[in-house]
Design a protein around this motif. Structure first.
Motif, PDB file in Angstrom:
ATOM      1  N   ASN A 113       0.850  -1.193   0.000  1.00  0.00           N
ATOM      2  CA  ASN A 113       0.000   0.000   0.000  1.00  0.00           C
ATOM      3  C   ASN A 113       0.886   1.243   0.000  1.00  0.00           C
ATOM      4  O   ASN A 113       1.312   1.713   1.057  1.00  0.00           O
ATOM      5  CB  ASN A 113      -0.923   0.000   1.221  1.00  0.00           C
ATOM      6  N   LYS A 114       1.152   1.757  -1.185  1.00  0.00           N
ATOM      7  CA  LYS A 114       2.007   2.928  -1.311  1.00  0.00           C
ATOM      8  C   LYS A 114       1.217   4.236  -1.245  1.00  0.00           C
ATOM      9  O   LYS A 114       1.794   5.315  -1.442  1.00  0.00           O
ATOM     10  CB  LYS A 114       2.784   2.883  -2.622  1.00  0.00           C
ATOM     11  N   TYR A 115      -0.073   4.147  -0.968  1.00  0.00           N
ATOM     12  CA  TYR A 115      -0.908   5.343  -0.941  1.00  0.00           C
ATOM     13  C   TYR A 115      -1.187   5.842   0.478  1.00  0.00           C
ATOM     14  O   TYR A 115      -1.820   6.881   0.645  1.00  0.00           O
ATOM     15  CB  TYR A 115      -2.240   5.078  -1.658  1.00  0.00           C
ATOM     16  N   SER A 116      -0.734   5.122   1.495  1.00  0.00           N
ATOM     17  CA  SER A 116      -0.875   5.601   2.863  1.00  0.00           C
ATOM     18  C   SER A 116       0.149   6.717   3.098  1.00  0.00           C
ATOM     19  O   SER A 116       1.023   6.974   2.266  1.00  0.00           O
ATOM     20  CB  SER A 116      -0.656   4.469   3.862  1.00  0.00           C
ATOM     21  N   HIS A 120       3.391   6.307   1.165  1.00  0.00           N
ATOM     22  CA  HIS A 120       3.649   7.314   0.136  1.00  0.00           C
ATOM     23  C   HIS A 120       5.078   7.827   0.237  1.00  0.00           C
ATOM     24  O   HIS A 120       5.792   7.922  -0.779  1.00  0.00           O
ATOM     25  CB  HIS A 120       2.652   8.462   0.307  1.00  0.00           C
ATOM     26  N   ASN A 153       6.354   7.245 -12.962  1.00  0.00           N
ATOM     27  CA  ASN A 153       4.979   6.844 -12.635  1.00  0.00           C
ATOM     28  C   ASN A 153       4.083   7.230 -13.812  1.00  0.00           C
ATOM     29  O   ASN A 153       3.515   8.329 -13.844  1.00  0.00           O
ATOM     30  CB  ASN A 153       4.520   7.544 -11.354  1.00  0.00           C
ATOM     31  N   GLU A 157      -3.031   8.548 -12.479  1.00  0.00           N
ATOM     32  CA  GLU A 157      -3.333   8.704 -11.063  1.00  0.00           C
ATOM     33  C   GLU A 157      -2.057   8.662 -10.211  1.00  0.00           C
ATOM     34  O   GLU A 157      -1.938   9.378  -9.216  1.00  0.00           O
ATOM     35  CB  GLU A 157      -4.313   7.632 -10.584  1.00  0.00           C
ATOM     36  N   ASP A 158      -1.074   7.842 -10.610  1.00  0.00           N
ATOM     37  CA  ASP A 158       0.190   7.796  -9.878  1.00  0.00           C
ATOM     38  C   ASP A 158       1.027   9.051 -10.141  1.00  0.00           C
ATOM     39  O   ASP A 158       1.738   9.532  -9.255  1.00  0.00           O
ATOM     40  CB  ASP A 158       0.989   6.549 -10.280  1.00  0.00           C
ATOM     41  N   GLU A 161      -0.354  11.607  -7.915  1.00  0.00           N
ATOM     42  CA  GLU A 161      -0.128  11.292  -6.511  1.00  0.00           C
ATOM     43  C   GLU A 161       1.321  11.506  -6.093  1.00  0.00           C
ATOM     44  O   GLU A 161       1.604  12.058  -5.024  1.00  0.00           O
ATOM     45  CB  GLU A 161      -0.541   9.849  -6.227  1.00  0.00           C
TER      46      GLU A 161
END
Length: 257
Positions: A113-116, A120, A153, A157-158, A161
């Motif tokens: 989970n690289k979006y936390s 991140h 990326n 979306e990446d 982000e």
């Protein structure tokens, strides 16, 4: 003040300023008043604000500035007391304990989970190191991070982000301005600590705390990228460095014999 990170940065400095003013007060009730304001400012960070950056900054500032302010062998006592106090604060705040547990979970799951928040940052650090290895000396150019990050990326979306900033000011300068840019920023931060050692209390306490805040915030954020934090750190840096000079200039001239 924009967001909880900016709020916590400025409130951490507010706590330091209140504690520094305790030195300049001569009456017990004014000292107690500044101590109370410092405690309220600290509680606003630990018990009332979401996010972990403020707690990290406040703890770092209090440890470094507090140990520096203590004379001789009392430094170890101050260090132990500060760490113990921070531990008691953490236990007394369900919000802070929740932040710590969540942070540990984010570190453990950062590969999946690289979006936390911490996921991140860890993903960004790895990406930035890859960019630095491609252009270690000259960097990719000022203002090029978003382009270079989106090159790695490719998903829209990446790109959105992770193409904003790397959440680390040291790596930010290194990727855009090369090794020299990173070293110059480290030298700037180090010069603040050097200048602080040449000051007397409470100016030394305040400048050391400020330098620690900039150094610590730069590990987990990009404070010179965000307009609010950049304005605060740059202008406050100039004010703290020039402060004793301004005070000296405003003193009445000494009468000649």
């Amino acid at each position: 003040m924009g967001d909880y990170i900016t709020q916590s940065v400025m409130m951490s400095f507010f706590v330091l300023a209140c504690l520094a003013l305790v030195w300049k007060c001569t009456t017990p009730w004014t000292r107690a008043g500044w101590v109370l304001l410092a405690l309220l400012g600290a509680v606003s960070i630990t018990h009332m604000s979401w996010g972990r950056t403020g707690v990290f900054l406040l703890g770092s500032c209090l440890v470094v500035a507090g140990v520096a302010a203590a004379p001789g062998k009392k430094k170890l006592w101050v260090l132990g007391a500060t760490v113990a106090l921070l531990g008691l604060v953490a236990v007394s705040s369900p919000l802070l304990m929740g932040k710590i547990r969540l942070g540990w979970q984010e570190v453990q799951s950062h590969e999946s989970n690289k979006y936390s928040s911490l996921g991140h940052r860890l993903y960004n650090y790895k990406s930035v190191v890859a960019l630095i290895q491609q252009h270690p000396l000259a960097g990719t150019g000022t203002g090029s991070f978003d382009t270079e990050a989106c090159r790695l990326n490719t998903r829209p979306e990446d790109c959105q982000e992770f193409g904003w900033h790397p959440h680390n000011q040291y790596l930010f300068f290194m990727v855009e301005n090369g090794a020299l840019g990173g070293l110059l920023f480290v030298a700037l931060v180090a010069s603040l600590f050097y200048a602080a050692r040449r000051r007397s209390m409470p100016d030394q306490f305040l400048l050391l705390g400020f330098a620690t805040a900039l150094a610590a915030d730069s590990l987990v954020n990009s404070p010179l990228f965000s307009a609010r934090e950049s304005h605060f750190f740059v202008f406050m840096m100039a004010l703290l460095i020039a402060g004793p000079v301004i005070e000296q200039q405003t003193e009445p001239p000494k009468a000649t014999p």
